[in-house]
Design a protein around this motif. Structure first.
Motif, short mmCIF file in Angstrom:
data_model
loop_
_atom_site.label_atom_id
_atom_site.label_comp_id
_atom_site.label_asym_id
_atom_site.label_seq_id
_atom_site.Cartn_x
_atom_site.Cartn_y
_atom_site.Cartn_z
N TYR A 186 32.81 -2.02 15.93
CA TYR A 186 34.07 -2.60 15.45
C TYR A 186 34.86 -3.29 16.56
CZ TYR A 186 36.31 1.58 17.41
OH TYR A 186 36.74 2.56 18.26
N SER A 187 34.53 -3.03 17.82
CA SER A 187 35.36 -3.53 18.93
C SER A 187 34.85 -4.82 19.54
CB SER A 187 35.47 -2.46 20.02
OG SER A 187 34.19 -2.13 20.52
N VAL A 188 33.67 -5.26 19.13
CA VAL A 188 33.07 -6.48 19.67
C VAL A 188 32.49 -7.30 18.52
CG1 VAL A 188 31.31 -7.46 21.19
CG2 VAL A 188 32.49 -5.35 21.85
N THR A 189 32.82 -8.58 18.47
CA THR A 189 32.28 -9.46 17.44
C THR A 189 31.85 -10.79 18.05
OG1 THR A 189 33.74 -8.52 15.75
CG2 THR A 189 32.73 -10.63 15.25
N LYS A 190 30.65 -11.22 17.70
CA LYS A 190 30.23 -12.58 18.06
C LYS A 190 30.64 -13.51 16.92
CE LYS A 190 26.14 -13.51 19.83
NZ LYS A 190 24.66 -13.74 19.91
N VAL A 191 31.45 -14.50 17.26
CA VAL A 191 31.91 -15.49 16.30
C VAL A 191 31.18 -16.80 16.56
CG1 VAL A 191 33.88 -16.79 15.43
CG2 VAL A 191 34.18 -14.43 16.14
N GLN A 192 30.62 -17.39 15.53
CA GLN A 192 29.95 -18.69 15.65
C GLN A 192 30.63 -19.68 14.71
OE1 GLN A 192 25.78 -17.65 14.92
NE2 GLN A 192 25.44 -17.54 17.13
N ILE A 193 30.85 -20.88 15.23
CA ILE A 193 31.56 -21.92 14.48
C ILE A 193 30.75 -23.21 14.51
CG2 ILE A 193 33.61 -23.41 14.49
CD1 ILE A 193 35.23 -21.04 15.43
N TYR A 194 30.60 -23.80 13.35
CA TYR A 194 29.95 -25.11 13.25
C TYR A 194 30.96 -26.11 12.70
CZ TYR A 194 27.12 -28.93 11.42
OH TYR A 194 26.62 -30.18 11.13
N VAL A 195 31.21 -27.15 13.50
CA VAL A 195 32.17 -28.19 13.12
C VAL A 195 31.40 -29.48 12.85
CG1 VAL A 195 34.27 -29.43 13.76
CG2 VAL A 195 33.85 -27.12 14.67
N PRO A 196 31.23 -29.87 11.58
CA PRO A 196 30.52 -31.12 11.28
C PRO A 196 31.24 -32.33 11.87
CG PRO A 196 30.78 -29.76 9.31
CD PRO A 196 31.65 -29.17 10.36
#
Length: 333
Positions: free
Chosen positions: A269-279
């Motif tokens: 719960y204390s670490v998250t990998k966030v991935q974002i794709y911007v077209p």
């Protein structure tokens, strides 16, 4: 007569919210039940939760399965230009960041590898307070993540500010304004004895009982001022894992209201990998308008309602600022 009744109400309220358990006072169970009834304690239980975000708040329109996009290696999100009021200015491309995250749902399971998490906005009576804490924390690296998590658990558990331990009070005073501190008293509860808890649980759905009891245990620990982080975590995080939902797998993409795609891959719960794709088409359509990603407004919401909902932050873990960003952000300095 009215004065006597008022004194009785105050007396019962102090008993229920006291830092010391009812057994130490030698007070009978019947008296406590009478006190709870006189106070209309049932009405307090029905007050809105501090954070109410649930999977029903996820807009699933436009969401895509994990392998829908054919993407190159992600670039570090934290290397993008900083927005004036927090967050990052997005450019066309594929980005990722492993950041601090926080549990916002005590009495539930930690994320498992198969859990699908999707974007949802922060909702609830304390949404402004939670967002303010996450934003302010960026300017206070001296405050440990564990200390911020305990403060958030205290708020989620509806703990009164006056009942905070000295350590939690110090964290709150550092991160919040005076006005925000006064708002912590709204809808708050004191620690409730077992008989009152059991009476209340009997009126709650089974799915809510565990959360209700966990929040009360957290209030008790924080009020006592005598606890370790591990003891707090024991009540906030259930042992084991909730069964994953195959219809919303890990790595599923959410179409954010601002037009880009985002997905969350938690490690606990204390670490998250966030991935974002911007077209690229999105950036062109904005005609020079700045597109900002500010994680403090976002919650990674689990498809499995028995798992943790996770507050996101703009704080990267182990960033490597020697990397050179390959993306050219047109019109952004």
């Amino acid at each position: 007569m009215k004065s006597i009744k008022l004194i009785c109400l105050v007396f019962f309220f102090q008993l229920l919210c006291s830092n010391t358990t009812y057994a130490q006072f030698g007070i009978s169970t019947d008296l406590l039940k009478l006190g709870a009834s006189t106070l209309g304690i049932d009405k307090l239980f029905k007050k809105p939760a501090a954070i109410t975000t649930a999977f029903e708040d996820v807009n699933k329109e436009g969401s895509q399965m994990p392998n829908f996009f054919k993407l190159e290696v992600a670039q570090p999100l934290y290397l993008l230009p900083k927005a004036p009021n927090g967050g990052f200015i997005l450019c066309a491309g594929y980005y990722e960041m492993t950041n601090k995250s926080y549990c916002l749902h005590a009495g539930t399971f930690a994320p498992s590898k198969g859990d699908g998490y999707m974007y949802a906005p922060t909702n609830g009576s304390k949404k402004e307070i939670v967002t303010a804490i996450l934003k302010s924390a960026e300017n206070h690296p001296e405050i440990q993540q564990h200390d911020i998590q305990i403060l958030l658990w205290a708020i989620i558990a509806k703990t009164k500010f006056i009942d905070f331990s000295n350590e939690v009070k110090l964290t709150a005073i550092t991160l919040l304004t005076k006005k925000q501190l006064t708002q912590l008293e709204d809808g708050a509860l004191g620690f409730l004895p077992d008989d009152v808890i059991n009476q209340a649980k009997a009126k709650l759905p089974e799915s809510v009982q565990t959360v209700f009891e966990a929040e009360n245990n957290i209030r008790g620990l924080i009020t006592s001022g005598n606890y370790t982080y591990q003891e707090m975590e024991k009540y906030a995080i259930l042992a084991g894992f909730a069964p994953p939902r195959t219809d919303y797998p890990s790595g599923i993409w959410t179409l954010h209201p601002d037009g880009y795609y985002v997905r969350y891959i938690p490690s606990g719960y204390s670490v998250t990998k966030v991935q974002i794709y911007v077209p690229k088409e999105l950036i062109i359509s904005l005609k020079g308008k700045i597109l900002i990603y500010d994680a403090t407004n976002d919650i990674a919401c689990p498809a499995n309602t028995g798992s943790q909902r996770l507050a996101q932050t703009n704080e990267p873990l182990n960033p490597d600022y020697s990397i050179i960003l390959k993306t050219l952000c047109d019109g952004v300095n």
